[in-house]
Design a protein around this motif. Structure first.
Motif, short mmCIF file in Angstrom:
data_model
loop_
_atom_site.label_atom_id
_atom_site.label_comp_id
_atom_site.label_asym_id
_atom_site.label_seq_id
_atom_site.Cartn_x
_atom_site.Cartn_y
_atom_site.Cartn_z
N VAL A 30 27.70 39.20 38.91
CA VAL A 30 29.12 38.88 38.96
C VAL A 30 29.33 37.71 37.99
O VAL A 30 29.01 36.58 38.30
CB VAL A 30 29.57 38.50 40.38
CG1 VAL A 30 31.03 38.13 40.40
CG2 VAL A 30 29.28 39.63 41.35
N CYS A 33 34.52 34.05 35.08
CA CYS A 33 35.57 34.01 34.07
C CYS A 33 35.87 32.54 33.74
O CYS A 33 35.25 31.63 34.29
CB CYS A 33 36.83 34.71 34.59
SG CYS A 33 37.60 33.87 35.98
N GLN A 89 45.04 37.41 39.55
CA GLN A 89 44.45 38.57 40.23
C GLN A 89 45.47 39.36 41.03
O GLN A 89 45.44 40.59 41.03
CB GLN A 89 43.33 38.11 41.16
CG GLN A 89 42.08 37.70 40.44
CD GLN A 89 40.96 37.29 41.37
OE1 GLN A 89 41.19 37.06 42.57
NE2 GLN A 89 39.76 37.20 40.84
N GLY A 126 33.51 36.71 32.25
CA GLY A 126 34.30 37.73 32.94
C GLY A 126 35.79 37.66 32.65
O GLY A 126 36.27 36.81 31.91
N GLN A 130 40.35 40.46 37.10
CA GLN A 130 39.53 41.41 37.86
C GLN A 130 39.00 40.77 39.14
O GLN A 130 38.58 39.62 39.13
CB GLN A 130 38.34 41.89 37.03
CG GLN A 130 38.72 42.67 35.80
CD GLN A 130 39.43 43.97 36.16
OE1 GLN A 130 39.06 44.64 37.10
NE2 GLN A 130 40.45 44.29 35.39
N ASP A 132 36.02 40.99 41.13
CA ASP A 132 34.67 41.54 41.06
C ASP A 132 33.90 41.39 42.37
O ASP A 132 32.93 42.10 42.59
CB ASP A 132 33.87 40.83 39.96
CG ASP A 132 34.45 41.07 38.59
OD1 ASP A 132 35.06 42.13 38.39
OD2 ASP A 132 34.28 40.20 37.72
N PHE A 133 34.31 40.45 43.20
CA PHE A 133 33.54 40.16 44.40
C PHE A 133 34.49 39.70 45.51
O PHE A 133 35.41 38.93 45.26
CB PHE A 133 32.52 39.06 44.11
CG PHE A 133 31.74 38.63 45.31
CD1 PHE A 133 30.68 39.38 45.77
CD2 PHE A 133 32.08 37.47 46.00
CE1 PHE A 133 29.97 38.99 46.89
CE2 PHE A 133 31.37 37.08 47.11
CZ PHE A 133 30.32 37.84 47.55
N SER A 139 38.93 37.42 48.02
CA SER A 139 38.33 37.15 46.72
C SER A 139 37.87 35.69 46.62
O SER A 139 38.33 34.82 47.36
CB SER A 139 39.32 37.46 45.59
OG SER A 139 40.37 36.53 45.58
#
Length: 173
Positions: A30, A33, A89, A126, A130, A132-133, A139
């Motif tokens: 992961v 960003c 996000q 990143g 997004q 991602d996790f 999040s």
């Protein structure tokens, strides 16, 4: 003990948060960003201030204010970047709001002298929009926002308690 032990626990919490982020970066791939990197830097800064507070017991209100301002600034920066990341996000898609690895980073990570572990810790790769996790369906920026608000609240309480222990002229009350 009412000053040093809580700040030691806060420092250890920051170490744990960075370790958790690195675990997910290197084990689950992961990638952070730009906003994630800024959040990491805020947690590291808060952890360093907490470590300073652990080793130094301020004997004046000025010292308490210094620790409080430094820790609060780090926590507020972390909360602000987390809030912006949450906006990217979960908010409506807006092409004018950009956050990705192509944006300029204020530190030249290709310059000689930076340790590899530090470069790996803060290299933005990143995409901020997004998710991602998630942990328990939430999040990471939301967890960071909640954590930074908690750090801010605990800092306020600890500094307020120490402030009340000290007389206005710097001596003990």
């Amino acid at each position: 003990m009412r000053w040093r032990l809580p700040f030691l626990l806060l420092f250890l919490a920051c170490v744990g948060m960075i370790a958790f982020a690195l675990y997910h970066q290197y084990v689950n791939w992961v990638m952070p960003c730009l906003m994630c990197v800024y959040q990491r830097l805020a947690v590291i800064a808060y952890g360093l201030v907490a470590l300073l507070a652990t080793s130094w017991l301020p004997r004046s209100r000025t010292g308490v204010a210094l620790i409080g301002v430094l820790a609060s600034a780090a926590a507020l920066f972390g909360a602000a970047t987390a809030a912006w990341n949450i906006r990217l996000q979960y908010g409506p898609a807006d092409p004018s709001l950009v956050c990705g690895s192509s944006l300029p980073f204020p530190i030249d990570l290709n310059a000689p002298g930076w340790p590899e572990w530090f470069v790996a810790l803060i290299r933005p790769v990143g995409d901020c929009s997004q998710i991602d996790f998630t942990l328990f369906g939430v999040s990471m920026p939301i967890w960071t926002l909640l954590t930074c608000i908690g750090l801010l609240a605990v800092t306020f309480v600890l500094c307020r308690l120490r402030w009340r222990e000290l007389a206005p002229w710097g001596g003990r009350a």
